[in-house]
Scaffold this active site. Structure first.
Site, PDB file in Angstrom:
ATOM      1  N   TYR A   1     -12.971   8.095  -0.857  1.00  0.00           N
ATOM      2  CA  TYR A   1     -12.458   8.011   0.512  1.00  0.00           C
ATOM      3  C   TYR A   1     -11.223   8.869   0.738  1.00  0.00           C
ATOM      4  O   TYR A   1     -11.068   9.498   1.799  1.00  0.00           O
ATOM      5  CB  TYR A   1     -12.202   6.550   0.900  1.00  0.00           C
ATOM      6  CG  TYR A   1     -10.932   5.953   0.345  1.00  0.00           C
ATOM      7  CD1 TYR A   1      -9.775   5.886   1.099  1.00  0.00           C
ATOM      8  CD2 TYR A   1     -10.888   5.437  -0.952  1.00  0.00           C
ATOM      9  CE1 TYR A   1      -8.611   5.330   0.593  1.00  0.00           C
ATOM     10  CE2 TYR A   1      -9.750   4.892  -1.467  1.00  0.00           C
ATOM     11  CZ  TYR A   1      -8.606   4.835  -0.691  1.00  0.00           C
ATOM     12  OH  TYR A   1      -7.444   4.293  -1.211  1.00  0.00           O
TER      13      TYR A   1
ATOM     14  N   ASP B   1       0.834  -1.192   0.000  1.00  0.00           N
ATOM     15  CA  ASP B   1       0.000   0.000   0.000  1.00  0.00           C
ATOM     16  C   ASP B   1       0.877   1.253   0.000  1.00  0.00           C
ATOM     17  O   ASP B   1       1.831   1.337  -0.779  1.00  0.00           O
ATOM     18  CB  ASP B   1      -0.941  -0.074   1.212  1.00  0.00           C
ATOM     19  CG  ASP B   1      -2.025   0.985   1.225  1.00  0.00           C
ATOM     20  OD1 ASP B   1      -2.861   0.976   0.319  1.00  0.00           O
ATOM     21  OD2 ASP B   1      -2.032   1.817   2.154  1.00  0.00           O
TER      22      ASP B   1
ATOM     23  N   HIS C   1      -7.021  -6.263  -2.062  1.00  0.00           N
ATOM     24  CA  HIS C   1      -5.972  -5.323  -1.649  1.00  0.00           C
ATOM     25  C   HIS C   1      -5.138  -5.881  -0.500  1.00  0.00           C
ATOM     26  O   HIS C   1      -4.011  -5.437  -0.300  1.00  0.00           O
ATOM     27  CB  HIS C   1      -6.617  -3.995  -1.251  1.00  0.00           C
ATOM     28  CG  HIS C   1      -5.629  -2.897  -1.020  1.00  0.00           C
ATOM     29  ND1 HIS C   1      -4.716  -2.491  -1.979  1.00  0.00           N
ATOM     30  CD2 HIS C   1      -5.395  -2.098   0.060  1.00  0.00           C
ATOM     31  CE1 HIS C   1      -3.967  -1.501  -1.508  1.00  0.00           C
ATOM     32  NE2 HIS C   1      -4.358  -1.253  -0.272  1.00  0.00           N
TER      33      HIS C   1
ATOM     34  N   TYR D   1      -2.607  10.139   3.743  1.00  0.00           N
ATOM     35  CA  TYR D   1      -3.672  10.810   3.008  1.00  0.00           C
ATOM     36  C   TYR D   1      -3.459  12.308   2.822  1.00  0.00           C
ATOM     37  O   TYR D   1      -3.742  12.847   1.751  1.00  0.00           O
ATOM     38  CB  TYR D   1      -5.017  10.505   3.670  1.00  0.00           C
ATOM     39  CG  TYR D   1      -5.268   9.027   3.662  1.00  0.00           C
ATOM     40  CD1 TYR D   1      -5.559   8.371   2.470  1.00  0.00           C
ATOM     41  CD2 TYR D   1      -5.123   8.255   4.816  1.00  0.00           C
ATOM     42  CE1 TYR D   1      -5.730   6.997   2.428  1.00  0.00           C
ATOM     43  CE2 TYR D   1      -5.293   6.878   4.785  1.00  0.00           C
ATOM     44  CZ  TYR D   1      -5.587   6.260   3.583  1.00  0.00           C
ATOM     45  OH  TYR D   1      -5.724   4.906   3.540  1.00  0.00           O
TER      46      TYR D   1
END
Length: 311
Positions: free
Chosen positions: A146, A102, A289, A229
């Site tokens: 998201y 990730d 994922h 993020y």
């Protein structure tokens, strides 16, 4: 699991937690994503240690058992990269293989580009190399996407804050094990996309969830929302973003990341190899994922084949 040892190293003024197993001279460092933690590599750590390697999985600063930074909202990917360098120096390790999941792919690749003499090869799962720079999600995806929601200061904090940490992790595992990207409606929050009665994925146990829950109860989500993020558009002073050493990308064929605009084409067309010319790309049928937890034996074999080929 009781074979995995735990220690702390002092790096850049913080005590960072490391999980470790194996005594081999060749070292493999695992870098987690979100909402993962060192524990997400449990299957891979044991497999590579049994194959003769030394496996180390840190918790990034502000995650799990590692100390939080004094100002989480100012944390950057550069901090994670500097911490990785500090961990290797503190342990006296000159060169490693990096395995990243990730968002861990970004610090892995940038570290390798900045310090090529320290990296023998890279394996990433779920995310390919991408040159750092401005995010373009807002151009192609609705505001309920998201990442856009979690970039908004205070929004995810309020959404997550309605639930305990274990339930937040549960919901994210359920959402991201699907093949579609999580996108909320105008009057929805991301956590509302999961019904309380929805079961966990069959490969993720209540015991696994409890382990994650305890770790995120300790760390909270302040640093995790900042990196990755709210740091996605962070830039680095890199003139030639190319990694020349051997690399492997493992993608689940049902990974929701493939639904990011242009992502599947970027991977399958070979465009990614402009930046990583010695990249091998392998897919796992039915893989989500969380492919390394979903199909650990298959992923372990792919990783060990790569390591043994290039060590």
């Amino acid at each position: 699991m009781d074979r995995i040892e735990h220690k702390y190293v002092e790096v850049n003024g913080l005590k960072l937690h490391l999980a470790e197993i194996g005594t081999g001279s060749l070292v493999v460092v695992f870098l987690h994503g979100f909402p993962e933690i060192w524990y997400s590599w449990r299957h891979q750590m044991i497999a590579v240690a049994d194959a003769g390697f030394r496996a180390i999985a840190p918790d990034f600063r502000g995650y799990g058992l590692s100390d939080p930074p004094t100002e989480p909202e100012k944390t950057t990917f550069a901090d994670f990269i500097n911490d990785l360098l500090g961990i290797l120096d503190a342990l006296g390790i000159s060169k490693v293989f990096l395995i990243a999941k990730d968002f861990g792919a970004r610090p892995a690749y940038i570290f390798a580009i900045l310090h090529p003499e320290r990296v023998s090869g890279i394996v990433t799962l779920g995310v390919p190399f991408a040159p750092p720079g401005p995010s373009t999600f807002s151009k192609y995806l609705p505001e309920g996407f998201y990442i856009l929601r979690w970039q908004e200061p205070g929004r995810a904090e309020a959404d997550f804050g309605r639930l305990d940490a274990k339930t937040v992790v549960r919901n994210i595992y359920i959402l991201f094990s699907k093949s579609e990207l999580p996108i909320a409606g105008e009057n929805q929050e991301i956590m509302d996309l999961v019904e309380p009665s929805t079961p966990l994925p069959p490969w993720f146990t209540e015991e696994d969830l409890a382990s994650y829950g305890v770790l995120y109860e300790k760390s909270g989500f302040r640093t995790a929302l900042q990196v990755p993020y709210r740091s996605i558009s962070e830039e680095f002073n890199i003139t030639n973003p190319k990694f020349e050493a051997p690399a492997l990308l493992i993608m689940g064929e049902k990974d929701c990341v493939l639904k990011f605009p242009g992502m599947e084409e970027y991977i399958k067309s070979g465009q990614v190899k402009i930046f990583v010319p010695n990249l091998e790309i392998l897919s796992v049928p039915e893989g989500s994922h969380f492919v390394q937890e979903q199909f650990p034996d298959h992923v372990n074999q792919l990783i060990l084949t790569f390591l043994n080929k290039h060590c």
